[in-house]
Design a protein around this motif. Structure first.
Motif, mmCIF file in Angstrom:
data_model
loop_
_atom_site.group_PDB
_atom_site.id
_atom_site.type_symbol
_atom_site.label_atom_id
_atom_site.label_comp_id
_atom_site.label_asym_id
_atom_site.label_seq_id
_atom_site.Cartn_x
_atom_site.Cartn_y
_atom_site.Cartn_z
ATOM 1 N N ASP A 179 0.840 -1.196 0.000
ATOM 2 C CA ASP A 179 0.000 0.000 0.000
ATOM 3 C C ASP A 179 0.880 1.252 0.000
ATOM 4 O O ASP A 179 2.030 1.214 0.440
ATOM 5 N N ASP A 180 0.311 2.345 -0.462
ATOM 6 C CA ASP A 180 0.995 3.653 -0.442
ATOM 7 C C ASP A 180 2.365 3.573 -1.088
ATOM 8 O O ASP A 180 3.331 4.191 -0.615
ATOM 9 N N GLU A 236 -4.797 4.318 -6.239
ATOM 10 C CA GLU A 236 -5.776 4.837 -5.279
ATOM 11 C C GLU A 236 -5.855 6.350 -5.441
ATOM 12 O O GLU A 236 -4.922 6.972 -5.939
HETATM 13 MG MG MG Z 1 -2.998 3.547 0.329
#
Ligand code: MG
Ligand code: C2E
Ligand code: MG
Ligand code: MG
Length: 281
Positions: A179-180, A236
């Motif tokens: 993520d990220d 995202e």
């Molecule tokens: Mg994220």
């Protein structure tokens, strides 16, 4: 931007949460009982497959509906949960809640893989893999029900240990996602041995994708890198149609963001989905 609007429309200005340490201490001690007294709830945000234009997966994001403070977002209490160790119980609660939601969607004829966020501390929780296996088997589900998302910075806080823990989950057949991505300083050498099959590009590179050339270059480069390493890409923070079109151009597999849908309680999600164009016809 501590002004949080809940999906139901009420707004709570909770600036005090970060500034007053006494209040932080109170929240810390309240968090454990919040799990037990069901003050926590999961909101669901769809991940759109850009090739088929269908919803393939749903990310589960925790919210705390506090009896006095109202709506509290995860950025305000996940760090507290990590400090107190309550995150371990919170993660297990999230896994259990998400899997039973997945099960009821499946029974309604909709297969949505549920993506659950886990913290660095969960990776050193030796009981986590067995817990996941036990929850899957209790609901007669297999590993295609679930993805675990772990931030790049959580992995990079103890990279060797994290990679070992991720390896165990991967060998169980659990799909893992970073993520990220782009904000956590992993080296190419680490990325190469990371046992994950999906990268989620951090929203800071995606929000202005349509208008910022540097962001466009970064997103395209990350997508190429991921594809060359046999990983799929999720973007995202997609907030407009032009960004979505750019992502298709870069062969990004999945997109998530307010342009498609905000995170919602399960009932609202179901209503949104039944009125959406992202359904098989
Ligand atoms: Mg994220
Ligand atoms: P994340 O996993 O990277 O989730 C994406 C965040 O971006 C979510 O914030 C989501 O509401 C927000 N977002 C989605 N689409 C858009 C968009 O188009 N524009 C903008 N500006 N934002 C968008 P949220 O729900 O406040 O969660 C923040 C972070 O808290 C998550 O980031 C995740 O790292 C953490 N988190 C949430 N739930 C859990 C959980 O159950 N366990 C753990 N360990 N962490 C969680
Ligand atoms: Mg996530
Ligand atoms: Mg994040």
């Amino acid at each position: 931007n501590k002004c949080k609007a809940s999906h139901k429309g009420f707004v709570v200005y909770d600036k005090t949460l970060n500034t007053h340490s006494i209040q932080r201490l109170n929240l810390m001690s309240e968090l454990r009982s919040a799990i037990e007294t069901s003050q926590l709830s999961l909101y669901y945000q769809p991940k759109l497959d850009l090739e088929t234009n269908q919803i393939v997966s749903v990310e589960c994001l925790v919210r705390w509906i506090h009896p006095e403070h109202g709506f509290i977002g995860p950025d305000d209490f996940i760090p507290l949960a990590e400090q107190t160790g309550a995150i371990r119980d919170l993660t297990k609660w999230a896994i259990q809640t998400a899997l039973s939601q997945h099960k009821s969607w499946t029974e309604q004829g909709n297969f949505f893989r549920v993506a659950i966020n886990i913290s660095a501390l969960d990776l050193i929780d030796l009981s986590l893999p067995a817990y996941v296996a036990q929850q899957l088997s209790e609901l007669s589900l297999d590993t295609t029900a679930i993805t675990l998302e772990v931030t790049e910075s959580a992995i990079m806080s103890e990279p060797d240990q994290a990679i070992r823990a991720l390896d165990i989950l991967k060998r169980m057949g659990i799909k893992l996602s970073i993520d990220d991505f782009g904000t956590g300083y992993s080296s190419m050498a680490q990325l190469k041995i990371m046992p994950v099959s999906e990268l989620k590009i951090d929203k800071s590179f995606v929000l202005d994708l349509a208008t910022n050339e540097d962001d466009a270059t970064i997103v395209k480069s990350i997508a190429d890198l991921a594809h060359n390493l046999d990983m799929t890409i999720v973007a995202e923070g997609v907030e407009d149609k032009d960004s979505l079109e750019k992502l298709k151009e870069y062969n990004v597999e999945q997109a998530q963001g307010y342009f498609i849908a905000k995170p919602m309680p399960a009932d609202d999600f179901n209503e949104w989905y039944s009125n959406s164009n992202y359904r098989p016809r």
